[in-house]
Each structure stands twice: as C-alpha cells, then as structure tokens.
Design an enzyme around this catalytic site. Structure first.
Site, PDB file in Angstrom:
ATOM      1  N   GLY A  54       0.797  -1.208   0.000  1.00 19.78           N
ATOM      2  CA  GLY A  54       0.000   0.000   0.000  1.00 19.78           C
ATOM      3  C   GLY A  54       0.836   1.266   0.000  1.00 19.78           C
ATOM      4  O   GLY A  54       2.022   1.244  -0.320  1.00 19.78           O
ATOM      5  N   HIS A  60       4.515   2.096  -8.041  1.00 17.97           N
ATOM      6  CA  HIS A  60       3.490   1.046  -8.094  1.00 17.97           C
ATOM      7  C   HIS A  60       2.635   1.188  -9.351  1.00 17.97           C
ATOM      8  O   HIS A  60       2.281   0.191  -9.988  1.00 17.97           O
ATOM      9  CB  HIS A  60       2.583   1.130  -6.858  1.00 17.97           C
ATOM     10  N   GLN A  84       7.596  -9.674   7.873  1.00 11.23           N
ATOM     11  CA  GLN A  84       8.848  -9.151   7.315  1.00 11.23           C
ATOM     12  C   GLN A  84       9.386  -7.955   8.088  1.00 11.23           C
ATOM     13  O   GLN A  84      10.365  -7.343   7.683  1.00 11.23           O
ATOM     14  CB  GLN A  84       8.672  -8.794   5.841  1.00 11.23           C
ATOM     15  N   ASP A 173      13.937  -2.598  -5.051  1.00 14.19           N
ATOM     16  CA  ASP A 173      14.198  -3.665  -4.084  1.00 14.19           C
ATOM     17  C   ASP A 173      14.890  -4.813  -4.837  1.00 14.19           C
ATOM     18  O   ASP A 173      14.304  -5.887  -5.038  1.00 14.19           O
ATOM     19  CB  ASP A 173      12.896  -4.132  -3.445  1.00 14.19           C
ATOM     20  N   ARG A 210       8.252   4.770   2.182  1.00 14.26           N
ATOM     21  CA  ARG A 210       8.889   5.292   3.396  1.00 14.26           C
ATOM     22  C   ARG A 210       9.383   6.736   3.220  1.00 14.26           C
ATOM     23  O   ARG A 210       9.761   7.364   4.206  1.00 14.26           O
ATOM     24  CB  ARG A 210      10.047   4.382   3.813  1.00 14.26           C
TER      25      ARG A 210
END
Length: 307
Positions: A54, A60, A84, A173, A210
C-alpha cells in the site's frame, strides 16, 4: 472482411472499452478471490499480479501499467506483512492509506483489489515458512534478520491465492527481486517474474512509501544517495572498472554527510549478489542508508548503461 490490422485495432479498442466499463472489485477473503481467478483462467484469461504493502505511488502505478499491457486481468494486493518486520521496525507506523490507494487502483483500472485482513491473513497456528537460503542473509538480510523469510513466505502465500501468470516487482528492491526469482525457480511456480525499472521523483530520489517519513531537510540529505550512484555511473562510463575504486568514490560521497548513516555499500553480481572486483554489465551497486530514523535503499544496475 476486416484485414488483420483492422481486426487488431478493433480488438484493442474493444479491450480498452471493456477495461473502462468494468468496475474494480474489492475482495477481502482469500477463497473468494481464488475461486474467481480459477474461473477466469478456465476461460483463457491471463492474470497479472502486483503485490504491494500500500501507500501507492508512481512506482506502483508503473507496475500496474505494465501488468495491464501484458495481461487480461490485473490483481493488486495491499497487505502490510508483519512477518517481514523486525521487533524494532516500523510495522505499526507503516503508512496505511486505503482510501487513497483504492482511488488510485480505480483510476488505473485494476480489476481486483485484494485487501486481506492483517489480523487473520495468518491464523494463530501458522507454522509454515519459505526461505531462500544464502541470498536472504546478506546485504539487507544481514541488517534485517528474518526480513526476507517473511517476504518469501507472504509472496508464496499470495501466489497460491492469486495464481498469476506474471507477477511484477520494482527493481528498487533489487535483492528482493532476485530472491523471489530464485524462490519461483527452485519451487517450480508456473509464474513469470517481471522486474520493472526504478521510478524516481523529479529530484532523483527513488520512490518509496517510506519517503513519507522524511522531513524536508531529510529529503535533501536523502538525495545524496542517488547523487552518489550517478557519480559512480559517470566514473564507470569513463572506463573505471575497478570495483574498489567505485566503492571508495561512493563512500567518500556519503561518509561525512550530516544526518546520513551508511548501512552498507555492496558491489555485486546480479545473479547471486556476490562481491565482484571488476565492473561489468552484470554488476549492481546496492546501497542502504539511514536518513534520520528512515532506512532507504537504492541501486545502480550496470546493464542499463553498459553494453
């Protein structure tokens, strides 16, 4: 009789109209989603899957757009996975903005939004985990013990629910992408894993959920990360292929920045993430830093600019 080209255009228009006409369905129960996917696959539909936690951003959205290009049906999941997060990490404060996320998914014509309940997705007797050995304990895995075990467990579980033909992950990532590809290969999941390019903000900062934690001043500091990678790229393009020299260049750029703490700088191959001595197109530079209390990651994959 329509020509082949005319048929193609007609079918493309019909598909576009169908997508716009279809109302996104929000599903919360795993079994309900799985039943619908099974029926869709029986009718020959291909399923594209975008798993997320989210707080959706343009990174995204780029995954959604790619999935729409490739597949008949797009499923996006939002689940902040407790497995995680370490005991002192940001699970409880991780941004949860479902109303905004739902609107984004509707605007991007997602077909199914999967919103499992964080409290019941794993039952109280959950004992089964998936772990990719070796790759999960280095770099980010060394800094965040158990993190990738949680990632691979939730992704495997989601794959079994969604049954996708293709699944889409961002290259920001990078270690996660390599680990998921390895899991899929080793466990013979019939799924193609698609790695999509890093999406950056106007100032070069790699997009991340983040980033919301950063103050205006911390954001300026965070830009040093992508700037150091750009300087590494410039040096490599000028034929500096000694990995130790590139490491020192990045270290010098980041080491004395007030408000920034280096977690690690790793120059590795793009398959097993092992250290390399010489830069090639198969080299990836991985960086993790703390800016204030926020941990940020970024990378530079040399295949993007080396022949």
């Amino acid at each position: 009789m329509l020509s082949i080209k005319a048929n193609f255009v007609k079918n493309k228009i019909i598909k576009s109209i169908d997508r716009k006409a279809k109302i996104m369905e929000i599903i919360k129960k795993s079994t309900d989603l799985q039943k619908q996917i099974i029926e869709l696959k029986k009718s020959g539909k291909t399923i594209g899957f975008v798993p997320t936690m989210g707080a959706l951003h343009n990174g995204h959205i780029s995954l959604i757009k790619k999935a729409k290009e490739d597949c008949d049906i797009v499923v996006l999941s939002i689940f902040v996975n407790p497995k995680q997060f370490g005991p002192n990490e940001d699970y409880n404060k991780y941004p949860r903005v479902h109303e905004i996320d739902i609107k984004i998914c509707e605007e991007e014509n997602v077909d199914f939004l999967f919103l499992p309940d964080e409290k019941t997705f794993y039952d109280e007797f959950h004992l089964t985990y998936v772990e990719v050995e070796k790759l999960s304990n280095i770099h980010c895995g060394k800094s965040r013990p158990g993190h990738f075990k949680g990632v691979t467990t939730v992704v495997a579980k989601l794959f079994n629910i969604v049954l996708p033909d293709k699944a889409y992950f961002g290259k920001k990532d990078f270690q996660q992408l390599i680990i998921i590809k390895k899991m899929v290969n080793d466990l013979s999941f019939p799924i193609e894993i698609i790695g999509c390019p890093i999406v950056r903000d106007f100032d070069g900062l790699a997009l991340s959920s983040r980033n919301k934690y950063l103050t205006d001043e911390e954001r300026k500091i965070a830009l040093k990360i992508s700037q150091s990678l750009n300087k590494a790229k410039e040096a490599i393009l000028k034929n500096e292929k000694d990995a130790s020299m590139i490491y020192d260049l990045i270290l010098n750029e980041l080491n004395n920045v007030d408000g920034l703490k280096i977690d690690y700088i790793s120059i590795v191959d793009d398959k097993f993430l092992e250290s390399v001595k010489t830069i090639s197109k198969n080299t990836v530079i991985l960086i993790a830093c703390f800016v204030g209390k926020t941990r940020l990651i970024d990378n530079l994959h040399c295949e993007e600019f080396l022949n």
